[in-house]
Each structure stands twice: as structure tokens, then as C-alpha cells.
Design an enzyme around this catalytic site. Sequence first.
Site, PDB file in Angstrom:
ATOM      1  N   GLY A 188       0.869  -1.141  -0.075  1.00  0.00           N
ATOM      2  CA  GLY A 188      -0.297  -0.008  -0.261  1.00  0.00           C
ATOM      3  C   GLY A 188       0.880   1.316   0.098  1.00  0.00           C
ATOM      4  N   HIS A 226      -9.571  -1.397  18.613  1.00  0.00           N
ATOM      5  CA  HIS A 226      -9.149  -0.021  17.929  1.00  0.00           C
ATOM      6  C   HIS A 226     -10.264   0.304  17.312  1.00  0.00           C
ATOM      7  CE1 HIS A 226      -7.268   3.411  15.837  1.00  0.00           C
ATOM      8  NE2 HIS A 226      -7.483   2.999  14.804  1.00  0.00           N
TER       9      HIS A 226
HETATM   10  P1  A3D Z   1      -4.980   5.220   0.878  1.00  0.00           P
HETATM   11  O1  A3D Z   1      -4.233   6.366   1.275  1.00  0.00           O
HETATM   12  O2  A3D Z   1      -5.728   4.973   0.705  1.00  0.00           O
HETATM   13  O3  A3D Z   1      -4.151   4.112   0.679  1.00  0.00           O
HETATM   14  C1  A3D Z   1      -4.444   2.747   0.476  1.00  0.00           C
HETATM   15  C2  A3D Z   1      -3.766   2.466  -0.742  1.00  0.00           C
HETATM   16  O4  A3D Z   1      -3.332   0.869  -0.874  1.00  0.00           O
HETATM   17  C3  A3D Z   1      -4.028   2.927  -2.509  1.00  0.00           C
HETATM   18  O5  A3D Z   1      -2.795   3.717  -2.408  1.00  0.00           O
HETATM   19  C4  A3D Z   1      -4.609   2.252  -3.051  1.00  0.00           C
HETATM   20  O6  A3D Z   1      -4.604   2.408  -4.445  1.00  0.00           O
HETATM   21  C5  A3D Z   1      -3.915   0.720  -1.669  1.00  0.00           C
HETATM   22  N1  A3D Z   1      -4.074  -0.830  -2.578  1.00  0.00           N
HETATM   23  C6  A3D Z   1      -5.710  -0.572  -2.475  1.00  0.00           C
HETATM   24  N2  A3D Z   1      -6.186  -1.548  -3.134  1.00  0.00           N
HETATM   25  C7  A3D Z   1      -4.888  -2.592  -2.490  1.00  0.00           C
HETATM   26  C8  A3D Z   1      -4.220  -4.278  -2.907  1.00  0.00           C
HETATM   27  N3  A3D Z   1      -5.636  -5.152  -2.978  1.00  0.00           N
HETATM   28  N4  A3D Z   1      -3.233  -4.092  -2.976  1.00  0.00           N
HETATM   29  C9  A3D Z   1      -2.260  -3.155  -2.728  1.00  0.00           C
HETATM   30  N5  A3D Z   1      -2.729  -2.015  -1.928  1.00  0.00           N
HETATM   31  C10 A3D Z   1      -3.566  -1.338  -2.112  1.00  0.00           C
HETATM   32  O7  A3D Z   1      -4.868   5.310   2.789  1.00  0.00           O
HETATM   33  P2  A3D Z   1      -3.950   5.210   3.557  1.00  0.00           P
HETATM   34  O8  A3D Z   1      -2.914   4.954   3.791  1.00  0.00           O
HETATM   35  O9  A3D Z   1      -4.593   6.495   4.529  1.00  0.00           O
HETATM   36  O10 A3D Z   1      -4.506   4.381   4.990  1.00  0.00           O
HETATM   37  C11 A3D Z   1      -4.357   2.863   4.936  1.00  0.00           C
HETATM   38  C12 A3D Z   1      -5.689   2.430   5.665  1.00  0.00           C
HETATM   39  O11 A3D Z   1      -5.358   2.637   6.713  1.00  0.00           O
HETATM   40  C13 A3D Z   1      -7.028   2.312   5.215  1.00  0.00           C
HETATM   41  O12 A3D Z   1      -7.776   0.922   5.611  1.00  0.00           O
HETATM   42  C14 A3D Z   1      -7.533   3.185   7.273  1.00  0.00           C
HETATM   43  O13 A3D Z   1      -8.323   2.983   7.691  1.00  0.00           O
HETATM   44  C15 A3D Z   1      -6.092   2.680   8.179  1.00  0.00           C
HETATM   45  N6  A3D Z   1      -5.863   3.401   9.229  1.00  0.00           N
HETATM   46  C16 A3D Z   1      -5.701   2.751  10.380  1.00  0.00           C
HETATM   47  C17 A3D Z   1      -4.965   3.808  11.176  1.00  0.00           C
HETATM   48  C18 A3D Z   1      -4.563   2.744  12.471  1.00  0.00           C
HETATM   49  O14 A3D Z   1      -4.714   3.152  13.759  1.00  0.00           O
HETATM   50  C19 A3D Z   1      -5.438   1.182  12.588  1.00  0.00           C
HETATM   51  C20 A3D Z   1      -4.698   5.145  11.313  1.00  0.00           C
HETATM   52  C21 A3D Z   1      -4.957   5.521   9.907  1.00  0.00           C
HETATM   53  C22 A3D Z   1      -5.281   4.478   9.189  1.00  0.00           C
END
Ligand code: A3D
EC number: 1.1.1.37
Length: 320
Positions: free
Chosen positions: A10, A176
Site C-alpha cells: 500500500g 481500535h
Molecule cells: P490510502 O491513501 O487510500 O492508501 C491505500 C492504498 O492502498 C492506495 O494507494 C490503494 O491503491 C492501495 N490498495 C488498494 N487495494 C490494494 C491491494 N489489493 N493491494 C495493494 N494495494 C492496494 O489510505 P491510507 O494510507 O490513508 O490508509 C490505509 C489504511 O490504514 C486504511 O484502511 C485506513 O483506514 C487505515 N488506518 C488505520 C489506522 C490505525 O490506527 C489502525 C490509522 C489510520 C488509517
Amino acid sequence: MARPKIALIGAGQIGGTLAHLAAVKELGDVVLFDIAEGTPQGKALDIAESGPSAKFDGSFKGTNDYADIAGADVCIVTAGVPRKPGMSRDDLLGINLKVMKSVGEGIAAHAPNAFVICITNPLDAMVWALREFSGLPAEKVCGMAGVLDSARFRHFLADEFNVSMRDVTAFVLGGHGDTMVPLTRYSTVAGIPLPDLVDMGWTTQEKLDAIVQRTRDGGAEIVGLLKTGSAFYAPATSAIEMAEAYLKDQKRLLPCAAYVDGAYGLDGFYVGVPTIIGAGGIERVVEIKMNKDEQAMFDKSVDAVKGLVSACKGIDSSLS
Ligand code: A3D
């Protein structure tokens, strides 16, 4: 000795920040993987080009091919979708469960010896599913949440007391989600527990309760401000703290979503608990004593996580 290899599955907001932090801290060579073509390649090149000014060495590769994560020592998973305003973490379950299946299979095929840190939400259910799909040993798969939730709690407390966050320790357990359990008795300023600080007149119980609630709502507060996604600087920094503990065998005591089988009366699923992270991965789950109120909050949180795991089983029959 070769540099450790860190695979980031990701390459979105958190993935890019993870890569930058790993670079600046010189934790190892970084591979950024994403299904979006160009994004991981662009971010990897951009970060590599910051090296001469920031003065770090390392190799940075962006890819859409799982084969490039081969032999990774650490995999940090952020693949999936984040929340938008009005969404709960649980609303992401269906979409992100499918993502965990492909990621789990990719890691199992190419980096089966890695220490895996999941960040994708809803965290406690996604890390459970990722472990199931990957088949990796439970002590090598964990989720990042407690470090972030505790960091938010520490920040709010340091602000309230006007002291350095270095001297504030805090404990947040459970899932969480809205039911997370910030434990005030185990949270201190230089060893003085929060209830004592209330008695000493440093703050009031009302203000402390408000800080606890703000900690529970910490993710939503950022989502509400950003409007286009969720927090990424603090989540990435928290996961890097865990990765560093593993890579440097620091034996840090950090709260994280770990596989709990036996401790806390639980039989084999993921929830936020204090753990020791070292070269063996999750080397130990630390079982602390809770009073009646704390236990009740923890049990409620565990029930919420159990509900999400059941929902995963309902969606994907291979998980039953
Ligand atoms: P974002 O910037 O959308 O990045 C996610 C990436 O995942 C994108 O670049 C997508 O292209 C990629 N992606 C989608 N499907 C696939 C796949 N099958 N294989 C590989 N890559 C893929 O999101 P983000 O970086 O802001 O957040 C990522 C995740 O973290 C989300 O689910 C959030 O809800 C989560 N998150 C968790 C916390 C915790 O404290 C646990 C905090 C903040 C965000």
C-alpha cells in the site's frame, strides 16, 4: 552486512509516509508495493531524490509486482481504503477483507519470514484475517493501533499538564474502535498515576474524562478535519516504532493488536494488549490486572472485535 528489507504493501498516504520515515531513519532498503500503477514508483523515486539533501543511504523501489517484496524482513500493510467523514472503521470491512486476502497470499508466497504489521481498518478484524490468509506464525503478525491511540492520549495529557510528552506514559488497550480502553490508572507523568494527579489538583476528573473521550474519538477528529481521508503522519510513525523494535531487537513494551490465546481469558484472536516486541516478533503478551470497571470496558471492546471477526467469516467462507 546487508541492509534490512522493508516492504510496504500500500503506497497511499500512510505507505508514502512510512517509506519516508524508514528512509530518514535509515532502517533499511524500502520496496513500495501498490496496485495503482505509477504511485509506488513515483513515491519511491521522489524519496530517493531527497536522500542527497537529507543525507540518507538506501535503495527505494516502487512496484506493482509482489515478486519484488521477496525476502522482506518487515512488511507493513496499509493496502485498502480509508474512512471518509461519516464512515465508521467497521464500514470498511467488506472491501478491505478482499484486499487482505490478496495481500496475505502475496506475503505468504514471497516474504513468509517477515514480521508483518497491519494498519488497514477495521484493524483488529483485518489483522486477524491477514494472519488467516497468510498462514504465518501468529507471533509474526500483529496490528498497529495501541501505539497510536496511546500517543494521542499522551499528546493530550502533555498539553493539559504543560509537561514534555517524554515524561508522559499512557496505556490504551482493547480494540481500535469506539470501545478502546484508555487505562488512566496505568498512565503516568514521570511515574505519578493520573488519578493521583487529579488528587494533587493538576487536573479535574471532568477534564480527564474529556481527554479519554477525545482519545477514543482521535481518528474521527482528524477525518473530520481532513475530509478526504484519515490520519497518516502519526499512524506511520507508530508503525515505524514497532518495526524498529523488531529490527533492532529492542524488547520494547508496546501496546499492539496481538494474537491472544490463553491470556485475558481469550481463546485465539486479535485484540489490543501490552506486548514485548523484539527479534522474535511478539515475544510476549503481558497480562495486567484490571479492576471491575476496566474489565467491563475491556470485555465490551472484545465483544465488538468478536462481532467483526464473525462478520468476516460470514463474508468469506474460507475463514470459518
Ligand atoms: P490510502 O491513501 O487510500 O492508501 C491505500 C492504498 O492502498 C492506495 O494507494 C490503494 O491503491 C492501495 N490498495 C488498494 N487495494 C490494494 C491491494 N489489493 N493491494 C495493494 N494495494 C492496494 O489510505 P491510507 O494510507 O490513508 O490508509 C490505509 C489504511 O490504514 C486504511 O484502511 C485506513 O483506514 C487505515 N488506518 C488505520 C489506522 C490505525 O490506527 C489502525 C490509522 C489510520 C488509517
